[in-house]
Write an enzyme that holds these catalytic residues in place. Structure first.
Site, mmCIF file in Angstrom:
data_model
loop_
_atom_site.group_PDB
_atom_site.id
_atom_site.type_symbol
_atom_site.label_atom_id
_atom_site.label_comp_id
_atom_site.label_asym_id
_atom_site.label_seq_id
_atom_site.Cartn_x
_atom_site.Cartn_y
_atom_site.Cartn_z
ATOM 1 N N ASP A 184 43.701 27.871 -10.399
ATOM 2 C CA ASP A 184 43.618 28.637 -9.171
ATOM 3 C C ASP A 184 44.815 29.560 -9.014
ATOM 4 O O ASP A 184 45.881 29.148 -8.593
ATOM 5 C CB ASP A 184 43.468 27.728 -7.948
ATOM 6 C CG ASP A 184 43.965 26.321 -8.177
ATOM 7 O OD1 ASP A 184 43.981 25.887 -9.329
ATOM 8 O OD2 ASP A 184 44.341 25.672 -7.208
ATOM 9 N N THR A 185 44.582 30.785 -9.350
ATOM 10 C CA THR A 185 45.585 31.837 -9.374
ATOM 11 C C THR A 185 44.807 33.137 -9.334
ATOM 12 O O THR A 185 43.595 33.146 -9.551
ATOM 13 C CB THR A 185 46.422 31.742 -10.674
ATOM 14 O OG1 THR A 185 47.029 30.454 -10.757
ATOM 15 C CG2 THR A 185 47.505 32.792 -10.769
ATOM 16 N N THR A 186 45.484 34.268 -9.082
ATOM 17 C CA THR A 186 44.767 35.534 -9.159
ATOM 18 C C THR A 186 45.687 36.611 -9.709
ATOM 19 O O THR A 186 46.868 36.371 -9.946
ATOM 20 C CB THR A 186 44.158 35.915 -7.798
ATOM 21 O OG1 THR A 186 43.161 36.902 -7.996
ATOM 22 C CG2 THR A 186 45.210 36.410 -6.827
ATOM 23 N N SER A 243 49.726 32.996 -6.912
ATOM 24 C CA SER A 243 48.951 31.755 -6.934
ATOM 25 C C SER A 243 49.349 30.806 -5.812
ATOM 26 O O SER A 243 50.385 30.967 -5.155
ATOM 27 C CB SER A 243 49.211 31.070 -8.280
ATOM 28 O OG SER A 243 48.521 29.851 -8.391
#
Length: 537
Positions: free
Chosen positions: A360-362, A379
């Site tokens: 879960d990161t962008t 993140s």
């Protein structure tokens, strides 16, 4: 209006980045507008209480730097506080499973929130627009809602491997989180349904009005600390005051005549450079893209870099990282000979069980007509599930990746950042940027960025081709492959003695996003597995 290009996993965020360019902003303004909307429309992938790494090449100012805003362990931690709770290490090295899951959910999982301060500093130093202006799209999405996208829903519903807590359980961690994410009937919103978060909108308005100091030393900071104190959290006023990003020089390498700029530790750039140095000793084109031999060779490089990372890389403020050796081409040549001899590297893990973890990161990549380039990965690490009453945003949960065993590179220490695979990178052709790239994906990040760079340089792919090509990932003794890797290739790998694991996902192993600059023109790539989009202004 400024001409430019934006690539990111969320269409709404890409639109915000394009909006900033249309208002005359530069690549930095565009990246921050995009990042702020990401916090509203992908609130478990990132947030104002998150962390990250921002790679800035500012042609107008002749500056090239990394803004490091990795989260830090609270000042109240002790090195051995969790040593008696260890169950096992995650198979791919993405943290540890502890009894009670105290490191991955709830108030004890939170490190210092760094992202908001980093966005503000980047704007003040290198942007042209005000934070209050760039917050407007994010406030609108928080107040009026966004439609739940397929990847958002997938992440909410995914069942974690290796004993991790399912994300849906984290949403039950605090009353505020339950109010935001669950419907009246007790179910999560489905794709196409609208999620509104008026408390987040209110917090963002307060920040727009009063500035980010409200979050770190003002009224919002008081609310944060009061909540922590009431629920056993470790974040204090001192932690918030100390949450200041650091500016670093990029770490440099070279691959087949191209210059590669990556973030230094505690980010993952050193792994990318080590792998590229090893692979430069092979004719990858002759092996054939994603052939069994190609996957075997690249996988061995991945495993070697993973072992070196586990053994040596951590926060350089606390750990003496042997960067010169890890980035040395002579060292890499010796490792390449080991691969050519047929020797397989083993990746040790403490009692690891099988299974995969969500990442879960962008990411956002931007360029503008002035030659400015930004690649930012940010993140929540793994979301803690905690939302303070009335504030609306979720805190990071990245204490989960610290090593609870004292004496190791990523062991706990007050104020220490843990290693992350974040690798916002820029490839240069001579003195000019050629490929601006980065990815979310936990320990998959370095492997996804590596393959995108190989695809662009060795196989002459454009940005979208390089990112859409089938990927694989080897961060353990198992070669993980996406469902578009042919089964006859899988069979040949098994005949070579490799354990291979196929995922049902066609697009997997990081969510790469990037922009290629060739002959004065931009072409962008967005990962099809992340709802991604590219937009040119």
């Amino acid at each position: 209006m400024t001409h430019g290009m934006v690539s990111a996993p969320q269409p709404e965020a890409v639109e915000a980045g394009a909006w900033a360019l249309k208002k005359g902003g530069n690549a930095v303004d565009s990246a921050i507008a995009c990042a702020l909307v990401q916090t509203a429309v992908d609130p478990q992938m990132c947030g104002i209480a998150g962390f990250g790494s921002m790679h800035l090449y500012l042609a107008e100012r002749s500056k090239h730097l990394l803004l490091d805003f990795h989260g830090r362990a609270p000042l109240a931690v002790t090195p051995d506080m969790w040593v008696d709770l260890i169950e096992h290490e995650a198979e791919d090295g993405f943290g540890f499973i502890l009894k009670g899951r105290v490191n991955e959910m709830g108030y004890g999982s939170i490190t210092s929130p760094m992202s908001l301060r980093a966005y503000d500093e980047a704007l003040k130093c290198y942007g042209t627009m005000e934070l209050a202006t760039l917050l407007e799209p994010a406030i609108d999405y928080a107040e009026n809602g966004f439609m739940v996208r397929p990847h958002v829903s997938y992440f909410w519903e995914v069942k974690e491997g290796t004993g991790r807590i399912p994300q849906i359980e984290k949403f039950k961690c605090s009353e505020e989180s339950r109010k935001i994410y669950f419907k009246a009937d007790g179910t999560l919103r489905q794709p196409g349904e609208t999620l509104r978060n008026s408390n987040m909108a209110s917090t963002l308005r307060r920040i727009a009005k009063n500035g980010v100091d409200d979050f770190y030393t003002g009224a919002i900071a008081d609310e944060i600390v009061l909540d922590m104190q009431a629920n056993g959290g470790l974040i204090s006023h001192d932690d918030l005051k100390a949450a200041t990003p650091e500016v670093h020089e990029p770490l440099w390498g070279e691959y087949r005549g191209y210059r590669i700029a990556v973030p230094p530790p505690p980010a993952g750039g050193v792994m990318v450079l080590e792998m590229l140095n090893i692979l430069e000793n092979f004719d990858l084109v002759a092996l054939g893209h994603n052939s069994a031999e190609y996957i075997a060779v690249v996988s061995e490089a991945m495993k070697i870099a993973t072992v070196d990372k586990d053994s040596h890389v951590g926060d350089p403020r606390f750990v003496d990282v042997p960067l010169q050796r890890l980035c040395d081409k002579g060292y890499a040549a010796g490792l390449a000979e080991r691969i050519k001899s047929g020797k397989k590297t083993r990746v040790p893990r403490l009692g690891a069980a099988g299974g995969a973890e969500s990442k879960d990161t962008t990411q956002v990549s931007t360029v503008d007509e002035f030659g400015n380039c930004v690649s930012m990965t940010h993140s929540l690490g793994m979301p803690s599930g905690v939302v303070t009453e009335g504030l609306g945003f979720m805190y990071n949960g990245c204490m989960a990746v610290f090593d609870p065993r004292p004496g190791n590179p990523d062991s706990l220490a007050p104020g220490k950042s843990r290693f992350t695979a974040m690798t916002p990178s820029i490839v240069f052709d001579g003195q000019k940027p050629y490929f601006v790239v980065g990815a979310p994906g936990g320990t998959f990040i370095t492997m996804g960025v590596l393959q995108a760079i190989l695809n662009v340089i060795d196989f002459s792919m454009d940005a979208q081709q390089s990112i859409s090509a089938s990927r694989f990932c080897t961060t353990s003794d198992i070669i993980d492959i996406s469902n578009r890797i042919p089964r006859f290739v899988e069979a040949e790998l098994k005949n070579r003695g490799y354990q291979v694991r196929r995922t049902y996902l066609s697009y997997h192993f990081a969510g790469v996003h990037g922009i290629r600059i060739k002959d004065g023109r931009w072409d962008g790539g967005a990962d099809p597995g992340r709802d991604g989009m590219v937009m040119e202004v």
